[in-house]
Design a protein around this motif. Structure first.
Motif, PDB file in Angstrom:
ATOM      1  N   GLU A   1       0.833  -0.983  -0.315  1.00  0.00           N
ATOM      2  CA  GLU A   1      -0.038   0.016   0.310  1.00  0.00           C
ATOM      3  C   GLU A   1       1.047   1.198  -0.100  1.00  0.00           C
ATOM      4  N   PHE A   2       0.682   2.363  -0.549  1.00  0.00           N
ATOM      5  CA  PHE A   2       1.159   3.797  -0.262  1.00  0.00           C
ATOM      6  C   PHE A   2       1.488   3.464   0.843  1.00  0.00           C
ATOM      7  N   ASP A   3       0.818   3.797   2.074  1.00  0.00           N
ATOM      8  CA  ASP A   3       1.310   3.792   3.095  1.00  0.00           C
ATOM      9  C   ASP A   3       2.174   3.311   3.802  1.00  0.00           C
ATOM     10  N   GLN A   4       2.587   2.612   3.004  1.00  0.00           N
ATOM     11  CA  GLN A   4       4.431   1.705   3.498  1.00  0.00           C
ATOM     12  C   GLN A   4       5.213   2.062   2.847  1.00  0.00           C
ATOM     13  N   LEU A   5       4.844   3.019   2.001  1.00  0.00           N
ATOM     14  CA  LEU A   5       5.855   3.397   0.737  1.00  0.00           C
ATOM     15  C   LEU A   5       6.267   4.680   1.859  1.00  0.00           C
ATOM     16  N   GLU A   6       5.040   5.366   2.094  1.00  0.00           N
ATOM     17  CA  GLU A   6       4.814   6.918   3.088  1.00  0.00           C
ATOM     18  C   GLU A   6       6.496   6.358   3.768  1.00  0.00           C
ATOM     19  N   TYR A   7       5.948   5.322   4.635  1.00  0.00           N
ATOM     20  CA  TYR A   7       6.705   5.290   6.086  1.00  0.00           C
ATOM     21  C   TYR A   7       8.242   4.635   5.244  1.00  0.00           C
ATOM     22  N   LEU A   8       8.291   3.898   4.494  1.00  0.00           N
ATOM     23  CA  LEU A   8       9.633   3.508   3.495  1.00  0.00           C
ATOM     24  C   LEU A   8      10.062   4.916   3.639  1.00  0.00           C
ATOM     25  N   ILE A   9       9.512   5.962   2.999  1.00  0.00           N
ATOM     26  CA  ILE A   9      10.896   7.479   2.856  1.00  0.00           C
ATOM     27  C   ILE A   9      11.034   8.216   3.859  1.00  0.00           C
ATOM     28  N   ALA A  10       9.754   7.621   4.817  1.00  0.00           N
ATOM     29  CA  ALA A  10      10.427   8.408   6.384  1.00  0.00           C
ATOM     30  C   ALA A  10      11.761   7.471   6.372  1.00  0.00           C
ATOM     31  N   PHE A  11      11.275   6.316   7.163  1.00  0.00           N
ATOM     32  CA  PHE A  11      12.619   5.666   7.498  1.00  0.00           C
ATOM     33  C   PHE A  11      14.005   6.568   6.325  1.00  0.00           C
ATOM     34  N   GLY A  12      13.737   6.658   5.200  1.00  0.00           N
ATOM     35  CA  GLY A  12      15.133   6.842   4.625  1.00  0.00           C
ATOM     36  C   GLY A  12      15.390   8.475   5.484  1.00  0.00           C
ATOM     37  N   LYS A  13      14.795   9.180   5.487  1.00  0.00           N
ATOM     38  CA  LYS A  13      14.422  10.599   6.300  1.00  0.00           C
ATOM     39  C   LYS A  13      15.013  10.638   7.097  1.00  0.00           C
TER      40      LYS A  13
ATOM     41  N   LYS B   1       5.609  -5.828   7.261  1.00  0.00           N
ATOM     42  CA  LYS B   1       5.072  -6.427   5.680  1.00  0.00           C
ATOM     43  C   LYS B   1       6.103  -6.501   4.466  1.00  0.00           C
ATOM     44  N   LEU B   2       6.795  -4.979   4.487  1.00  0.00           N
ATOM     45  CA  LEU B   2       7.183  -4.625   2.931  1.00  0.00           C
ATOM     46  C   LEU B   2       8.267  -5.762   2.334  1.00  0.00           C
ATOM     47  N   GLU B   3       9.422  -6.275   3.139  1.00  0.00           N
ATOM     48  CA  GLU B   3      10.182  -7.157   3.352  1.00  0.00           C
ATOM     49  C   GLU B   3       9.625  -8.806   2.585  1.00  0.00           C
TER      50      GLU B   3
END
Length: 285
Positions: A2-14, A38-40
């Motif tokens: 889901e897009f929420d998961q991608l936004e979480y990934l981006i937040a962790f990257g930041k 869950k992403l993994e």
């Protein structure tokens, strides 16, 4: 995924730590950890290198971060395009840096007897116009300079030249043209809502007293009755009576070219209007 998961990934990257990313996302750290796990699971590859007290992206994770950023940008671009398309179907919003190109464009839209609601605003700050079009808040932007942005059209609309309107008994009334240097120091009547022309006149005439008048009826009355010089353009002067003469300002920057800026998705809707702009009857605008 889901897009929420991608936004979480981006937040962790930041922020590079789960605790800081969770704080900025306003979720619990365990919830963020589960989302990363869950992403993994969904990708079926590890995204992180884990130690006892810390996790960091591995090469897969850094690559996934880049793709996630691209997808979120595409999602935002899709949202803007859909919003602009809907607005163009129901509600056309126009921001312009100058009044006459705006008036002419509105005139052509209304001439089509469109059922769409038309809202327009004059905005001197062209960066704000560009940003509003990019964000989908504005359907059409009218600018005094061309720009090139992927996914958007920027087409020449018209040119407009500045004139000085003078009483026939004025000392300069028989001049074929005038420069800003010649008139600097004069008191000149100026209509207040003239967009980018206002900044141009202030810069070109530092010694002049520019008498800005907000009320249209008062402005017209002063222009008829006063000996004051008045700024007009070749487009705005079409309704003027013959009690005054129009002298062109010869400086190169006294002529501006105007451009229409909008999403390329709306090209078929507005191209005919832009192409027919030279047919505007300015005595009826």
């Amino acid at each position: 995924m889901e897009f929420d998961q991608l936004e979480y990934l981006i937040a962790f990257g930041k922020y590079r730590t789960l605790s800081k990313a969770a704080e900025k996302l306003n979720i619990s750290q365990p919830a963020l950890t589960r989302a990363m796990q869950k992403l993994e699971f969904d990708f079926k590859v590890p995204l992180f290198a884990r130690t006892k007290n810390r996790i960091v992206f591995n090469e897969n994770g850094e690559f996934a971060l880049k793709l996630a950023q691209d997808m979120i940008r595409q999602k935002e671009a899709m949202y803007r395009k859909i919003l602009a398309f809907d607005q163009a179907n129901q509600h056309i919003v126009i921001d312009s840096c100058a009044p006459m190109p705006l008036a002419g464009f509105r005139h052509l839209l209304l001439k089509k007897k469109t059922s769409q609601q038309i809202t327009s605003e004059l905005e001197e700050d062209e960066e704000m116009i560009i940003e509003a079009v990019l964000e989908g808040q504005v359907t059409i932007g009218i600018l005094s300079r061309p720009i090139s942005i992927k996914g958007f059209r920027c087409l020449h609309l018209c040119s407009e030249r500045l004139y000085l309107s003078l009483r026939k008994d004025h000392e300069f009334a028989h001049e074929k043209s005038l420069s800003f240097q010649q008139i600097d120091g004069m008191s000149i009547l100026v209509k207040k809502e003239i967009g980018v022309w206002a900044a141009l006149c202030r810069k070109a005439l530092p010694k002049s007293k520019l008498l800005f008048q907000e009320n249209r009826e008062v402005y017209d009355e002063i222009m008829r009755m006063s000996i004051l010089p008045v700024f007009r353009t070749d487009l705005s002067s079409k309704k003027d009576d013959d009690s005054r003469v129009l002298i062109p300002i010869k400086d190169r920057f006294a002529q501006l070219d105007f451009y229409v800026f909008y999403s390329s998705e709306l090209d078929t809707r507005f191209r005919k209007i832009i192409d027919s702009f030279n047919e505007v009857d300015w005595t009826k605008v």
